[in-house]
Design a protein around this motif. Structure first.
Motif, PDB file in Angstrom:
ATOM      1  N   ARG A   1     -28.830   8.124 -14.346  1.00 45.75           N
ATOM      2  CA  ARG A   1     -27.982   6.851 -13.953  1.00 45.75           C
ATOM      3  C   ARG A   1     -26.928   6.974 -12.855  1.00 45.75           C
ATOM      4  NH1 ARG A   1     -30.089   2.750 -14.221  1.00 45.75           N
ATOM      5  NH2 ARG A   1     -28.152   1.560 -14.346  1.00 45.75           N
ATOM      6  N   PRO A   2     -26.710   6.200 -11.971  1.00 47.21           N
ATOM      7  CA  PRO A   2     -25.738   6.312 -10.977  1.00 47.21           C
ATOM      8  C   PRO A   2     -24.197   5.822 -11.570  1.00 47.21           C
ATOM      9  CG  PRO A   2     -27.001   4.034 -10.536  1.00 47.21           C
ATOM     10  CD  PRO A   2     -27.624   4.954 -11.898  1.00 47.21           C
ATOM     11  N   THR A   3     -23.520   6.914 -11.874  1.00 46.15           N
ATOM     12  CA  THR A   3     -22.218   6.311 -12.762  1.00 46.15           C
ATOM     13  C   THR A   3     -21.008   6.532 -11.841  1.00 46.15           C
ATOM     14  OG1 THR A   3     -22.188   8.561 -13.454  1.00 46.15           O
ATOM     15  CG2 THR A   3     -23.256   7.168 -14.989  1.00 46.15           C
ATOM     16  N   ALA A   4     -20.823   6.931 -10.693  1.00 47.54           N
ATOM     17  CA  ALA A   4     -19.550   7.123 -10.039  1.00 47.54           C
ATOM     18  C   ALA A   4     -19.328   5.827  -9.491  1.00 47.54           C
ATOM     19  CB  ALA A   4     -19.912   8.167  -8.721  1.00 47.54           C
ATOM     20  N   VAL A   5     -18.175   5.486  -9.599  1.00 54.32           N
ATOM     21  CA  VAL A   5     -17.554   4.144  -9.438  1.00 54.32           C
ATOM     22  C   VAL A   5     -16.481   4.374  -8.120  1.00 54.32           C
ATOM     23  CG1 VAL A   5     -17.998   3.007 -11.584  1.00 54.32           C
ATOM     24  CG2 VAL A   5     -15.925   3.866 -11.079  1.00 54.32           C
ATOM     25  N   TYR A   6     -16.075   3.404  -7.540  1.00 54.38           N
ATOM     26  CA  TYR A   6     -15.147   3.331  -6.588  1.00 54.38           C
ATOM     27  C   TYR A   6     -14.298   2.063  -6.862  1.00 54.38           C
ATOM     28  CZ  TYR A   6     -12.436   2.690  -2.458  1.00 54.38           C
ATOM     29  OH  TYR A   6     -11.501   2.676  -1.417  1.00 54.38           O
ATOM     30  N   ARG A   7     -12.923   2.339  -6.972  1.00 58.42           N
ATOM     31  CA  ARG A   7     -12.044   1.306  -7.182  1.00 58.42           C
ATOM     32  C   ARG A   7     -10.925   1.284  -5.919  1.00 58.42           C
ATOM     33  NH1 ARG A   7     -12.687   2.958 -12.532  1.00 58.42           N
ATOM     34  NH2 ARG A   7     -14.034   1.471 -13.444  1.00 58.42           N
ATOM     35  N   PRO A   8     -10.783   0.180  -5.389  1.00 53.52           N
ATOM     36  CA  PRO A   8      -9.731   0.064  -4.186  1.00 53.52           C
ATOM     37  C   PRO A   8      -8.377   0.441  -4.532  1.00 53.52           C
ATOM     38  CG  PRO A   8     -11.193  -1.799  -4.286  1.00 53.52           C
ATOM     39  CD  PRO A   8     -11.398  -1.179  -5.506  1.00 53.52           C
ATOM     40  N   ALA A   9      -7.772   1.206  -3.785  1.00 55.65           N
ATOM     41  CA  ALA A   9      -6.207   1.596  -4.104  1.00 55.65           C
ATOM     42  C   ALA A   9      -5.394   0.487  -4.246  1.00 55.65           C
ATOM     43  CB  ALA A   9      -5.723   2.684  -2.938  1.00 55.65           C
ATOM     44  N   ALA A  10      -4.455   0.552  -5.022  1.00 53.31           N
ATOM     45  CA  ALA A  10      -3.569  -0.634  -5.444  1.00 53.31           C
ATOM     46  C   ALA A  10      -2.583  -0.700  -4.361  1.00 53.31           C
ATOM     47  CB  ALA A  10      -2.956  -0.053  -6.822  1.00 53.31           C
ATOM     48  N   GLU A  11      -2.194   0.018  -3.625  1.00 50.18           N
ATOM     49  CA  GLU A  11      -1.081   0.045  -2.471  1.00 50.18           C
ATOM     50  C   GLU A  11      -1.813   0.300  -1.176  1.00 50.18           C
ATOM     51  OE1 GLU A  11       1.713  -0.778  -3.414  1.00 50.18           O
ATOM     52  OE2 GLU A  11       1.953  -0.462  -5.249  1.00 50.18           O
ATOM     53  N   PRO A  12      -1.319  -0.378  -0.169  1.00 50.61           N
ATOM     54  CA  PRO A  12      -1.952  -0.142   1.139  1.00 50.61           C
ATOM     55  C   PRO A  12      -1.415   1.022   1.822  1.00 50.61           C
ATOM     56  CG  PRO A  12      -0.042  -1.841   1.253  1.00 50.61           C
ATOM     57  CD  PRO A  12      -0.230  -1.442  -0.141  1.00 50.61           C
ATOM     58  N   MET A  13      -1.889   1.741   2.531  1.00 49.16           N
ATOM     59  CA  MET A  13      -1.484   2.937   3.157  1.00 49.16           C
ATOM     60  C   MET A  13      -1.801   2.809   4.862  1.00 49.16           C
ATOM     61  SD  MET A  13      -4.210   5.835   2.900  1.00 49.16           S
ATOM     62  CE  MET A  13      -3.795   6.723   4.197  1.00 49.16           C
ATOM     63  N   ILE A  14      -0.743   3.436   5.548  1.00 49.94           N
ATOM     64  CA  ILE A  14      -1.168   3.506   7.028  1.00 49.94           C
ATOM     65  C   ILE A  14      -0.539   4.800   7.649  1.00 49.94           C
ATOM     66  CG2 ILE A  14       1.101   2.417   7.421  1.00 49.94           C
ATOM     67  CD1 ILE A  14      -0.715   0.573   9.580  1.00 49.94           C
ATOM     68  N   LEU A  15      -1.035   5.137   8.763  1.00 53.43           N
ATOM     69  CA  LEU A  15      -0.684   6.141   9.493  1.00 53.43           C
ATOM     70  C   LEU A  15      -0.504   5.783  10.926  1.00 53.43           C
ATOM     71  CD1 LEU A  15      -2.323   9.414   8.148  1.00 53.43           C
ATOM     72  CD2 LEU A  15       0.111   9.144   8.048  1.00 53.43           C
ATOM     73  N   LEU A  16       0.505   5.538  11.494  1.00 54.93           N
ATOM     74  CA  LEU A  16       0.509   4.709  12.560  1.00 54.93           C
ATOM     75  C   LEU A  16       1.424   5.522  13.847  1.00 54.93           C
ATOM     76  CD1 LEU A  16       1.379   0.925  13.440  1.00 54.93           C
ATOM     77  CD2 LEU A  16       1.573   2.588  15.200  1.00 54.93           C
ATOM     78  N   PRO A  17       0.654   6.230  14.443  1.00 64.55           N
ATOM     79  CA  PRO A  17       1.315   7.182  15.517  1.00 64.55           C
ATOM     80  C   PRO A  17       1.675   6.445  16.788  1.00 64.55           C
ATOM     81  CG  PRO A  17      -0.980   7.862  15.235  1.00 64.55           C
ATOM     82  CD  PRO A  17      -0.819   6.690  14.475  1.00 64.55           C
ATOM     83  N   LEU A  18       2.863   7.006  17.572  1.00 60.86           N
ATOM     84  CA  LEU A  18       3.090   6.211  18.589  1.00 60.86           C
ATOM     85  C   LEU A  18       3.066   7.602  19.805  1.00 60.86           C
ATOM     86  CD1 LEU A  18       6.131   3.843  17.369  1.00 60.86           C
ATOM     87  CD2 LEU A  18       3.837   3.199  18.316  1.00 60.86           C
ATOM     88  N   GLY A  19       2.125   7.771  20.158  1.00 61.75           N
ATOM     89  CA  GLY A  19       1.913   9.073  20.717  1.00 61.75           C
ATOM     90  C   GLY A  19       1.689  10.247  20.066  1.00 61.75           C
ATOM     91  N   THR A  20       2.008  11.305  20.538  1.00 61.44           N
ATOM     92  CA  THR A  20       1.796  12.456  19.638  1.00 61.44           C
ATOM     93  C   THR A  20       2.753  13.173  18.705  1.00 61.44           C
ATOM     94  OG1 THR A  20       2.365  13.782  21.412  1.00 61.44           O
ATOM     95  CG2 THR A  20      -0.012  13.878  21.423  1.00 61.44           C
ATOM     96  N   ARG A  21       3.965  12.482  18.976  1.00 60.76           N
ATOM     97  CA  ARG A  21       5.087  12.996  18.316  1.00 60.76           C
ATOM     98  C   ARG A  21       5.686  11.625  17.337  1.00 60.76           C
ATOM     99  NH1 ARG A  21       5.442  15.118  23.190  1.00 60.76           N
ATOM    100  NH2 ARG A  21       6.751  13.399  23.810  1.00 60.76           N
ATOM    101  N   GLY A  22       5.573  10.706  17.758  1.00 60.95           N
ATOM    102  CA  GLY A  22       6.231   9.538  17.176  1.00 60.95           C
ATOM    103  C   GLY A  22       5.397   8.813  16.171  1.00 60.95           C
ATOM    104  N   GLY A  23       5.916   7.602  15.536  1.00 55.59           N
ATOM    105  CA  GLY A  23       5.181   6.948  14.707  1.00 55.59           C
ATOM    106  C   GLY A  23       5.719   6.669  13.242  1.00 55.59           C
ATOM    107  N   VAL A  24       5.025   5.572  12.541  1.00 55.02           N
ATOM    108  CA  VAL A  24       5.488   5.621  11.283  1.00 55.02           C
ATOM    109  C   VAL A  24       4.316   5.583  10.217  1.00 55.02           C
ATOM    110  CG1 VAL A  24       7.146   4.061  11.772  1.00 55.02           C
ATOM    111  CG2 VAL A  24       5.212   2.990  11.651  1.00 55.02           C
ATOM    112  N   GLY A  25       4.496   5.688   8.965  1.00 57.37           N
ATOM    113  CA  GLY A  25       3.595   5.817   7.858  1.00 57.37           C
ATOM    114  C   GLY A  25       4.015   5.499   6.441  1.00 57.37           C
ATOM    115  N   GLN A  26       3.039   5.239   5.655  1.00 59.60           N
ATOM    116  CA  GLN A  26       3.160   4.998   4.201  1.00 59.60           C
ATOM    117  C   GLN A  26       2.059   5.454   3.552  1.00 59.60           C
ATOM    118  OE1 GLN A  26       4.706   0.861   3.187  1.00 59.60           O
ATOM    119  NE2 GLN A  26       3.203   0.840   1.496  1.00 59.60           N
ATOM    120  N   LEU A  27       2.392   6.310   2.398  1.00 61.74           N
ATOM    121  CA  LEU A  27       1.028   6.954   1.981  1.00 61.74           C
ATOM    122  C   LEU A  27       1.266   6.638   0.427  1.00 61.74           C
ATOM    123  CD1 LEU A  27       0.820  10.298   3.843  1.00 61.74           C
ATOM    124  CD2 LEU A  27      -0.514   8.479   3.940  1.00 61.74           C
TER     125      LEU A  27
END
Ligand SMILES: Cc1cc2nc3c(=O)[nH]c(=O)nc-3n(C[C@H](O)[C@H](O)[C@H](O)COP(=O)(O)OP(=O)(O)OC[C@H]3O[C@@H](n4cnc5c(N)ncnc54)[C@H](O)[C@@H]3O)c2cc1C
Length: 365
Positions: free
Chosen positions: A303-329
């Motif tokens: 039987r196919p038993t693996a399940v996927y549940r969306p993460a509770a909190e949003p995440m992001i990696l937003l680079p501003l060029g190679t060195r800058g940027g903001v993120g939330q993990l």
């Protein structure tokens, strides 16, 4: 017993499922492109044509046993897929993975890598000749584009316009404050809370001076503009209803095992699904793991038993060029706002090209 798995769409989700099942089944990967496109690299590809080839990974090296068919699916049913040429691919399992389309340059318009690279070189030339750049859309794509342009052209005037009053709603206030501070330091201007009354007179990505008026009555003159908003789900091939109904947004309804509702042997992954989460490559690749495990189980008669549940909190990696940027993990203590060094290390430096070089077997040892 027949064990054909047809994967429709070779983006983040589809390529990962196809690779994971290559040793377990007869995999057929269907995509009109000649290469996987790492969309995270598209904006740097525009700013740096010498780097652009890094965003494309030819499908030739993905599968050791499976077949890649360079075609577009036009219809699907529980027993297989019909392609634009009229060719039929019969399959025991289907994985729907056709993702979504973004306005160029965020995702390429052409299906051939050579044509996509030509388009990027042309846009780069037009951009190089333009002193004032307007970006419509201050979501992650518009801001990343502004950062890539700034890194190559320190003196261009760059303005990002968006009708929304706030950047990145849903993320932590410290992240937004840091983002505003970095944009200020980079001299990237923001005009939030007001949309243009009409689109610019010139086509996007073409050099030519124009003035537009925003809803608050102010005027803005620039020499080139890019559209950084609007995403459409690639579910047109399902519109005939031969396989599934679609939600009002054109998405495919799935169960927690990522089976398409009403089907035992049909799965969907990535931006195409109706899962209640941001549409992200990282999630598409997690879906792929779940689907590969479930199909492998079914191939063994389980039987196919693996399940996927969306993460509770949003995440992001937003680079501003190679060195800058903001993120939330995510972290065990809740969402964690990370430094620009972390954003750079996880994404900004190579925009995930190393990870896909591994998947496609093109990494240098
Ligand atoms: C600039 C940019 C930066 C991003 N950065 C990040 C990031 O840092 N992290 C993150 O998690 N996400 C990021 N994303 C989002 C991410 O790109 C999407 O969530 C991701 O592309 C979805 O993957 P997918 O596998 O569902 O489909 P896609 O990657 O959209 O791939 C779909 C594939 O299906 C093919 N296809 C379409 N129609 C058909 C058809 N009818 N028949 C056969 N094949 C078809 C297409 O040619 C394509 O190859 C970014 C997006 C952009 C534009």
């Amino acid at each position: 017993m027949s064990r054909t798995v047809a994967v429709i769409g070779g983006g983040y989700g589809g390529s990962s499922v196809a690779k994971a099942l290559d040793t377990e089944a007869e995999v057929v990967l269907i995509d009109p492109r000649d290469a996987f496109v790492n969309a995270a690299g598209s904006l740097r590809a525009l700013a740096r044509p010498d780097w652009a080839g890094n965003a494309f990974f030819p499908f030739d090296t993905l599968l050791a046993r499976g077949e890649v068919i360079r075609e577009r699916a036009v219809s699907a049913d529980p027993r297989g897929v019909t392609l634009a040429s009229g060719r039929r691919v019969d399959a025991d399992y289907l994985v729907l993975a056709t993702g979504s389309s973004y306005a160029y340059p965020a995702k390429p318009e052409a299906d051939s890598t050579a044509e996509a690279l030509d388009a990027l070189r042309l846009s780069h030339k037009e951009l190089d000749a333009s002193a004032r750049v307007l970006i419509l859309g201050a979501g992650p794509v518009g801001l990343e584009l502004a950062g890539e342009i700034r890194e190559v052209w320190p003196d261009k005037e760059i303005t990002v316009v968006d009708p929304a009053p706030r950047l990145l709603p849903g993320f932590r206030p410290e992240l937004r404050e840091d983002l505003h501070r970095q944009l200020d330091e980079l001299g990237i201007r923001l005009r939030l809370g007001s949309a243009p009354i009409a689109p610019p007179a010139t086509p996007p990505g073409r050099s030519g001076t124009f003035t537009l008026t925003t809803g608050d009555g102010s005027e803005l003159t620039a020499d080139i503009w890019f559209r950084a908003h609007g995403v459409s789900v690639n579910s047109g091939f399902l519109a005939d209803g031969g396989l599934t109904g679609l939600t009002a947004r054109g998405q495919v309804p799935v169960t927690e095992t990522l089976q398409v509702r009403g089907h035992e042997h049909v799965y969907a992954v990535g931006d195409l699904t109706d899962l209640d989460e941001a549409k992200m490559a990282g999630y598409a690749m997690q879906h792929a793991e779940v689907v590969a495990r479930n199909i492998a189980a079914q191939l063994r008669g389980e039987r196919p038993t693996a399940v996927y549940r969306p993460a509770a909190e949003p995440m992001i990696l937003l680079p501003l060029g190679t060195r800058g940027g903001v993120g939330q993990l995510p972290s065990p203590d809740g969402p964690d706002v990370v430094t620009s060094d972390t954003v750079s290390a996880y994404k900004g430096t190579d925009l995930f090209t190393g990870r896909f070089a591994e998947l496609f077997g093109t990494a240098r040892s």
